[in-house]
Design a protein around this motif. Sequence first.
Motif, PDB file in Angstrom:
ATOM      1  N   LYS A  36      25.203  67.178  70.028  1.00 32.40           N
ATOM      2  CA  LYS A  36      24.818  67.569  68.665  1.00 32.40           C
ATOM      3  C   LYS A  36      23.772  66.616  68.090  1.00 32.40           C
ATOM      4  O   LYS A  36      22.719  67.042  67.612  1.00 32.40           O
ATOM      5  N   SER A  37      24.091  65.323  68.124  1.00 29.39           N
ATOM      6  CA  SER A  37      23.193  64.342  67.494  1.00 29.39           C
ATOM      7  C   SER A  37      21.862  64.271  68.255  1.00 29.39           C
ATOM      8  O   SER A  37      20.794  64.180  67.643  1.00 29.39           O
ATOM      9  N   SER A  38      21.925  64.369  69.580  1.00 28.73           N
ATOM     10  CA  SER A  38      20.678  64.347  70.378  1.00 28.73           C
ATOM     11  C   SER A  38      19.797  65.528  70.011  1.00 28.73           C
ATOM     12  O   SER A  38      18.569  65.389  69.894  1.00 28.73           O
ATOM     13  N   ALA A  49      19.769  60.329  64.079  1.00 24.21           N
ATOM     14  CA  ALA A  49      21.198  60.618  64.277  1.00 24.21           C
ATOM     15  C   ALA A  49      21.666  59.731  65.432  1.00 24.21           C
ATOM     16  O   ALA A  49      20.975  59.603  66.438  1.00 24.21           O
ATOM     17  N   LYS A  50      22.836  59.097  65.259  1.00 27.69           N
ATOM     18  CA  LYS A  50      23.317  58.175  66.298  1.00 27.69           C
ATOM     19  C   LYS A  50      23.871  58.948  67.479  1.00 27.69           C
ATOM     20  O   LYS A  50      24.686  59.859  67.315  1.00 27.69           O
ATOM     21  N   THR A  51      23.425  58.582  68.677  1.00 28.91           N
ATOM     22  CA  THR A  51      23.907  59.256  69.887  1.00 28.91           C
ATOM     23  C   THR A  51      24.533  58.223  70.812  1.00 28.91           C
ATOM     24  O   THR A  51      24.299  57.021  70.659  1.00 28.91           O
ATOM     25  N   VAL A  73      23.786  69.381  58.710  1.00 28.81           N
ATOM     26  CA  VAL A  73      24.960  68.512  58.753  1.00 28.81           C
ATOM     27  C   VAL A  73      25.403  68.302  60.199  1.00 28.81           C
ATOM     28  O   VAL A  73      25.680  69.263  60.921  1.00 28.81           O
ATOM     29  N   ASP A  74      25.449  67.041  60.603  1.00 30.14           N
ATOM     30  CA  ASP A  74      25.885  66.649  61.947  1.00 30.14           C
ATOM     31  C   ASP A  74      27.382  66.338  61.876  1.00 30.14           C
ATOM     32  O   ASP A  74      27.808  65.480  61.098  1.00 30.14           O
ATOM     33  N   PHE A  75      28.169  67.044  62.690  1.00 32.65           N
ATOM     34  CA  PHE A  75      29.628  66.919  62.631  1.00 32.65           C
ATOM     35  C   PHE A  75      30.180  65.990  63.691  1.00 32.65           C
ATOM     36  O   PHE A  75      29.617  65.864  64.771  1.00 32.65           O
TER      37      PHE A  75
END
Length: 198
Positions: A36-38, A49-51, A73-75
């Motif tokens: 997701k974050s990537s 976004a932290k991956t 929104v990143d979950f």
Amino acid sequence: MFINEVEFEVDAHNVNAFPTPLKGEVAFVGRSNVGKSSLLNSLFGKKIAKTSSTPGKTRSLIFFKINTSYHLVDFPGYGYAKSAKSERNRWAALIEEYFQLERPRRATFLLVDSRVPVQSSDLGAFEWLISLGENVFVVPTKIDKLKKSELQKKLVDIRNAFGGANAFLPVSTLTRHGLKNLDSTLRNCMRGDWNEQE
Ligand SMILES: Nc1nc2c(ncn2[C@@H]2O[C@H](COP(=O)(O)OP(=O)(O)OP(=O)(O)O)[C@@H](O)[C@H]2O)c(=O)[nH]1
Ligand SMILES: [Mg+2]
């Protein structure tokens, strides 16, 4: 590309920290480590976004403001067995609360790992979102890991399993396959004409 300006807005650990809604919003959900974050970083064109290769990196709802008017929104990922049960329950409660709130949510992007068989946790999440009346786009991730013939087969399985999805949008952040399509789908969602997707 539709996304041309991105700003980190808030890292929300509870409902009170959710930001004031903007013109539109979309959610990116899926199992831990699905990418997701990537994917958000690839869409944004920068690493905000932290991956991590260790599952469970995202632990709250991260709101990004795009083009000054919308939220992405990143979950936190579901299905990560190693985190403490109390913490998992807290995330589950936060996720449920988010989806029960009145926000200008246009769609939910449910990411599924194309390398593994369809998972019951993904089907459960999908059915729950559909039961809430969400517009769900299914995004098979990491397709660079599959040979073309394997990928075709896998996409048939995914289409059969997630009937009722608005569309299927396979992606790879390594090859950037599918990112343009995803970006234009986001644009359509935010403008309210996502029905034009297949
Ligand atoms: N081969 C390949 N690896 C990917 C791709 N996208 C992400 N990854 C890798 O998958 C791992 C997890 O990526 P994240 O983006 O942190 O996953 P996440 O879904 O945000 O995970 P949580 O925050 O734990 O829920 C990292 O090691 C990434 O490098 C892709 O398209 N192809
Ligand atoms: Mg993450």
